[in-house]
Design an enzyme around this catalytic site. Structure first.
Site, short mmCIF file in Angstrom:
data_model
loop_
_atom_site.label_atom_id
_atom_site.label_comp_id
_atom_site.label_asym_id
_atom_site.label_seq_id
_atom_site.Cartn_x
_atom_site.Cartn_y
_atom_site.Cartn_z
N ASP A 171 0.79 -1.24 0.00
CA ASP A 171 0.00 0.00 0.00
C ASP A 171 0.83 1.30 0.00
O ASP A 171 0.51 2.23 0.75
CB ASP A 171 -0.98 0.00 1.20
CG ASP A 171 -1.94 -1.18 1.17
OD1 ASP A 171 -1.85 -2.00 0.24
OD2 ASP A 171 -2.77 -1.28 2.08
N LYS A 212 -6.99 -5.12 -3.00
CA LYS A 212 -7.80 -5.63 -1.87
C LYS A 212 -8.73 -4.54 -1.39
O LYS A 212 -8.43 -3.35 -1.53
CB LYS A 212 -6.87 -6.07 -0.74
CG LYS A 212 -6.00 -4.93 -0.22
CD LYS A 212 -5.06 -5.40 0.84
CE LYS A 212 -4.18 -4.29 1.34
NZ LYS A 212 -4.91 -3.23 2.04
N CYS A 271 -2.10 -2.65 7.68
CA CYS A 271 -1.99 -3.58 6.56
C CYS A 271 -0.72 -4.41 6.57
O CYS A 271 -0.75 -5.59 6.20
CB CYS A 271 -2.19 -2.83 5.25
SG CYS A 271 -3.92 -2.27 5.10
C1 VGL Z 1 -4.78 0.70 5.66
C2 VGL Z 1 -6.43 1.51 7.03
C3 VGL Z 1 -7.36 1.37 6.04
C4 VGL Z 1 -3.34 0.33 5.47
C5 VGL Z 1 -5.71 0.55 4.64
O1 VGL Z 1 -2.86 0.25 4.32
O2 VGL Z 1 -2.64 0.14 6.51
N1 VGL Z 1 -5.15 1.17 6.85
N2 VGL Z 1 -7.00 0.89 4.84
#
Ligand code: VGL
Ligand code: ZN
Length: 198
Positions: A9, A107, A152
């Site tokens: 991410d 995802k 994540c």
């Molecule tokens: C994430 C919160 C919501 C992350 C993704 O990548 O850590 N955290 N969506």
């Protein structure tokens, strides 16, 4: 032993100025690019939500970001709307070297289920297919880097352990949201479950 690099991410919305910015999130791009140069199997994870996603505070009347609600699959933190599919915020950081990636795992596209982990959605049952991909490619040992350490990255690492992989997290290539002790909690769980933190 074949190893894989899983980059979690590293997207505009998690970097400074983004909708769910992680402090100094952009500082990990250079070290991650270096690791990408040396890796032979590279997977990028991309948080990828529809606008009506259940994890967005905007979609729950009277809620504000970081409230916690109960969902059928357990408790769910509500977030600012982020990483909406097809938007700039959902794109990878412009300086991340994505060209050598073997695969991109998206995802969080199911409206009613969040997905912190890049292996399973938050119901802990719905797989993304990443375990199978890694096994078929012969990967045994995984290095996880990216954003955010306490969500994540941590959820992905715990699932990777449960799927039988060896997991290493170099913390210099991760940054945390750290909401209400979430980083300390995550680091404790990771150590307890045999994730190597370096
Ligand atoms: C994430 C919160 C919501 C992350 C993704 O990548 O850590 N955290 N969506
Ligand atoms: Zn998300």
């Amino acid at each position: 032993m074949t190893s894989a690099l899983i980059v979690i991410d590293v997207q505009n919305d998690f970097c400074p100025g983004g909708a769910l910015e992680v402090a100094r999130g952009d500082q990990i791009v250079a070290p991650i690019n270096q690791m990408i140069d040396e890796a032979s199997l590279i997977i990028l994870s991309q948080d990828w939500h529809p606008k009506n996603h259940t994890s967005f505070a905007d979609n729950h009347e009277g809620s504000t970001p970081f409230d916690v609600i109960e969902m059928g699959y357990g408790s769910q933190t509500l977030w600012p709307s982020h990483c909406v599919m097809g938007t700039y915020g959902a794109e990878f950081h412009p300086l991340l070297n994505t060209s050598r990636a073997n695969a991109i795992i998206r995802k969080g596209a199911t409206p009613m289920i969040d997905s912190y982990s890049t292996f399973f959605e938050n119901d802990r049952k719905t797989p993304t297919g990443l375990s199978g991909l890694l096994r078929e490619r012969g990967a045994k040992s995984l290095t996880l880097v990216g954003l955010a350490t306490d969500f994540c990255v941590a959820f992905s690492a715990l699932d990777a352990i449960s799927q039988g992989f060896d997991v290493n997290i170099p913390l210099h290539a991760c940054r945390a949201i750290d909401n209400q002790g979430s980083l300390e909690d995550a680091l404790r769980k990771l150590k307890l479950n045999g994730v190597r933190l370096t």
